[in-house]
Design a protein around this motif. Structure first.
Motif, PDB file in Angstrom:
ATOM      1  N   SER A   5       0.819  -1.215   0.000  1.00 46.60           N
ATOM      2  CA  SER A   5       0.000   0.000   0.000  1.00 46.60           C
ATOM      3  C   SER A   5       0.854   1.266   0.000  1.00 46.60           C
ATOM      4  CB  SER A   5      -0.962  -0.010   1.187  1.00 46.60           C
ATOM      5  OG  SER A   5      -0.248  -0.008   2.408  1.00 46.60           O
ATOM      6  N   PHE A   6       2.187   1.108  -0.016  1.00 45.52           N
ATOM      7  CA  PHE A   6       3.094   2.254  -0.014  1.00 45.52           C
ATOM      8  C   PHE A   6       4.096   2.228  -1.169  1.00 45.52           C
ATOM      9  CE2 PHE A   6       1.667   1.728   4.324  1.00 45.52           C
ATOM     10  CZ  PHE A   6       1.302   3.027   4.649  1.00 45.52           C
ATOM     11  N   VAL A   7       4.063   1.175  -2.001  1.00 43.77           N
ATOM     12  CA  VAL A   7       5.057   0.991  -3.063  1.00 43.77           C
ATOM     13  C   VAL A   7       4.372   0.977  -4.424  1.00 43.77           C
ATOM     14  CG1 VAL A   7       6.810  -0.570  -4.010  1.00 43.77           C
ATOM     15  CG2 VAL A   7       6.566  -0.324  -1.523  1.00 43.77           C
ATOM     16  N   SER A   8       4.909   1.754  -5.354  1.00 47.37           N
ATOM     17  CA  SER A   8       4.467   1.696  -6.745  1.00 47.37           C
ATOM     18  C   SER A   8       5.602   1.047  -7.538  1.00 47.37           C
ATOM     19  CB  SER A   8       4.177   3.106  -7.278  1.00 47.37           C
ATOM     20  OG  SER A   8       3.787   3.054  -8.632  1.00 47.37           O
ATOM     21  N   LYS A  26       2.244   7.667 -11.237  1.00 50.47           N
ATOM     22  CA  LYS A  26       2.718   6.568 -10.393  1.00 50.47           C
ATOM     23  C   LYS A  26       2.024   6.538  -9.029  1.00 50.47           C
ATOM     24  CE  LYS A  26       5.768   4.276 -11.375  1.00 50.47           C
ATOM     25  NZ  LYS A  26       5.701   2.920 -11.931  1.00 50.47           N
ATOM     26  N   ILE A  27       1.855   7.712  -8.413  1.00 54.79           N
ATOM     27  CA  ILE A  27       1.179   7.796  -7.117  1.00 54.79           C
ATOM     28  C   ILE A  27       0.233   8.980  -7.142  1.00 54.79           C
ATOM     29  CG2 ILE A  27       1.453   8.240  -4.637  1.00 54.79           C
ATOM     30  CD1 ILE A  27       4.164   6.836  -4.775  1.00 54.79           C
ATOM     31  N   THR A  28      -1.024   8.718  -6.851  1.00 52.63           N
ATOM     32  CA  THR A  28      -2.040   9.768  -6.705  1.00 52.63           C
ATOM     33  C   THR A  28      -2.888   9.411  -5.487  1.00 52.63           C
ATOM     34  OG1 THR A  28      -3.776   8.683  -8.005  1.00 52.63           O
ATOM     35  CG2 THR A  28      -2.173  10.012  -9.240  1.00 52.63           C
ATOM     36  N   GLY A  29      -3.712  10.344  -5.069  1.00 54.45           N
ATOM     37  CA  GLY A  29      -4.621  10.061  -3.970  1.00 54.45           C
ATOM     38  C   GLY A  29      -5.614   8.973  -4.311  1.00 54.45           C
ATOM     39  N   ASP A  30      -5.900   8.787  -5.608  1.00 52.93           N
ATOM     40  CA  ASP A  30      -6.822   7.733  -6.038  1.00 52.93           C
ATOM     41  C   ASP A  30      -6.141   6.363  -6.118  1.00 52.93           C
ATOM     42  OD1 ASP A  30      -8.942   9.526  -6.263  1.00 52.93           O
ATOM     43  OD2 ASP A  30      -8.486   9.968  -8.355  1.00 52.93           O
ATOM     44  N   MET A  32      -3.343   5.411  -4.448  1.00 55.11           N
ATOM     45  CA  MET A  32      -2.717   4.995  -3.192  1.00 55.11           C
ATOM     46  C   MET A  32      -3.430   5.726  -2.052  1.00 55.11           C
ATOM     47  SD  MET A  32       1.353   4.836  -2.352  1.00 55.11           S
ATOM     48  CE  MET A  32       1.687   3.679  -3.685  1.00 55.11           C
ATOM     49  N   VAL A  33      -4.305   5.027  -1.387  1.00 60.23           N
ATOM     50  CA  VAL A  33      -5.128   5.616  -0.338  1.00 60.23           C
ATOM     51  C   VAL A  33      -4.255   6.361   0.681  1.00 60.23           C
ATOM     52  CG1 VAL A  33      -6.741   5.108   1.538  1.00 60.23           C
ATOM     53  CG2 VAL A  33      -6.901   3.863  -0.618  1.00 60.23           C
ATOM     54  N   GLY A  34      -4.629   7.606   0.945  1.00 54.54           N
ATOM     55  CA  GLY A  34      -3.914   8.414   1.928  1.00 54.54           C
ATOM     56  C   GLY A  34      -2.784   9.252   1.361  1.00 54.54           C
ATOM     57  N   ALA A  35      -2.441   9.078   0.071  1.00 53.35           N
ATOM     58  CA  ALA A  35      -1.351   9.860  -0.522  1.00 53.35           C
ATOM     59  C   ALA A  35      -1.709  11.342  -0.509  1.00 53.35           C
ATOM     60  CB  ALA A  35      -1.057   9.396  -1.940  1.00 53.35           C
ATOM     61  N   GLU A  36      -0.823  12.158   0.005  1.00 53.25           N
ATOM     62  CA  GLU A  36      -1.034  13.600   0.086  1.00 53.25           C
ATOM     63  C   GLU A  36      -0.245  14.360  -0.968  1.00 53.25           C
ATOM     64  OE1 GLU A  36      -0.465  14.940   4.094  1.00 53.25           O
ATOM     65  OE2 GLU A  36      -1.822  13.422   4.897  1.00 53.25           O
ATOM     66  N   SER A 111       1.829  19.034  -4.919  1.00 50.67           N
ATOM     67  CA  SER A 111       1.667  19.152  -3.472  1.00 50.67           C
ATOM     68  C   SER A 111       0.318  18.661  -2.956  1.00 50.67           C
ATOM     69  CB  SER A 111       1.894  20.611  -3.047  1.00 50.67           C
ATOM     70  OG  SER A 111       0.943  21.466  -3.666  1.00 50.67           O
ATOM     71  N   THR A 112      -0.387  17.886  -3.741  1.00 50.43           N
ATOM     72  CA  THR A 112      -1.642  17.266  -3.312  1.00 50.43           C
ATOM     73  C   THR A 112      -1.803  15.925  -4.013  1.00 50.43           C
ATOM     74  OG1 THR A 112      -4.062  17.492  -3.206  1.00 50.43           O
ATOM     75  CG2 THR A 112      -2.979  18.474  -5.098  1.00 50.43           C
ATOM     76  N   GLY A 113      -2.520  15.032  -3.370  1.00 45.09           N
ATOM     77  CA  GLY A 113      -2.838  13.753  -4.004  1.00 45.09           C
ATOM     78  C   GLY A 113      -3.985  13.867  -4.994  1.00 45.09           C
TER      79      GLY A 113
END
Length: 126
Positions: A5-8, A26-30, A32-36, A111-113
């Motif tokens: 849940s923390f690795v892409s 690679k990582i967005t708020g959608d 990866m739950v909780g990504a800021e 600066s935002t997910g």
């Protein structure tokens, strides 16, 4: 808490082909739950550029890994090459154009997910 849940992984991400290159989220708020924050890559083909756009809810960092580009930031244009990074403040209109014979490959961070983009040319921004 699972490491997954923390690795892409290299094969992960949402690839978005465009007329000028490709974005890979690679990582967005959608994704990866909780990504800021949002993290992705950007490929721009030689001689091409992305549309004039801005981000109403975040700032952006663009780090050039390879190639070179001219980058419009508001009314100014700056040249960037491998190892250069530019900070694009919230709501500032910008684009990047690959110059030379090789594509530009860049890392992009927001600066935002929940990054949003406003297209100022009507061509569509991913």
């Amino acid at each position: 808490m699972s490491p997954d849940s923390f690795v892409s992984r290299a094969e992960d991400g949402e690839r978005v082909p465009t007329s000028w290159g490709e974005l890979n989220w690679k990582i967005t708020g959608d994704s990866m739950v909780g990504a800021e924050m949002t993290f992705g890559t950007c490929l721009i083909h030689p001689g091409q550029r992305n549309p004039l756009h801005s981000h109403p809810n975040c700032e952006e960092f663009l780090y050039v890994v390879s190639g070179s580009c001219e980058h419009r930031l508001g009314e100014d244009v700056v040249m960037l090459g491998a190892g250069d990074i530019i900070r694009i403040p919230q709501n500032v209109r910008h684009w990047a154009r690959a110059v030379g014979s090789e594509p530009v490959f860049a890392l992009i961070m927001f600066s935002t997910g929940q990054r949003r983009a406003v297209d100022h040319e009507g061509g569509g921004v991913a």
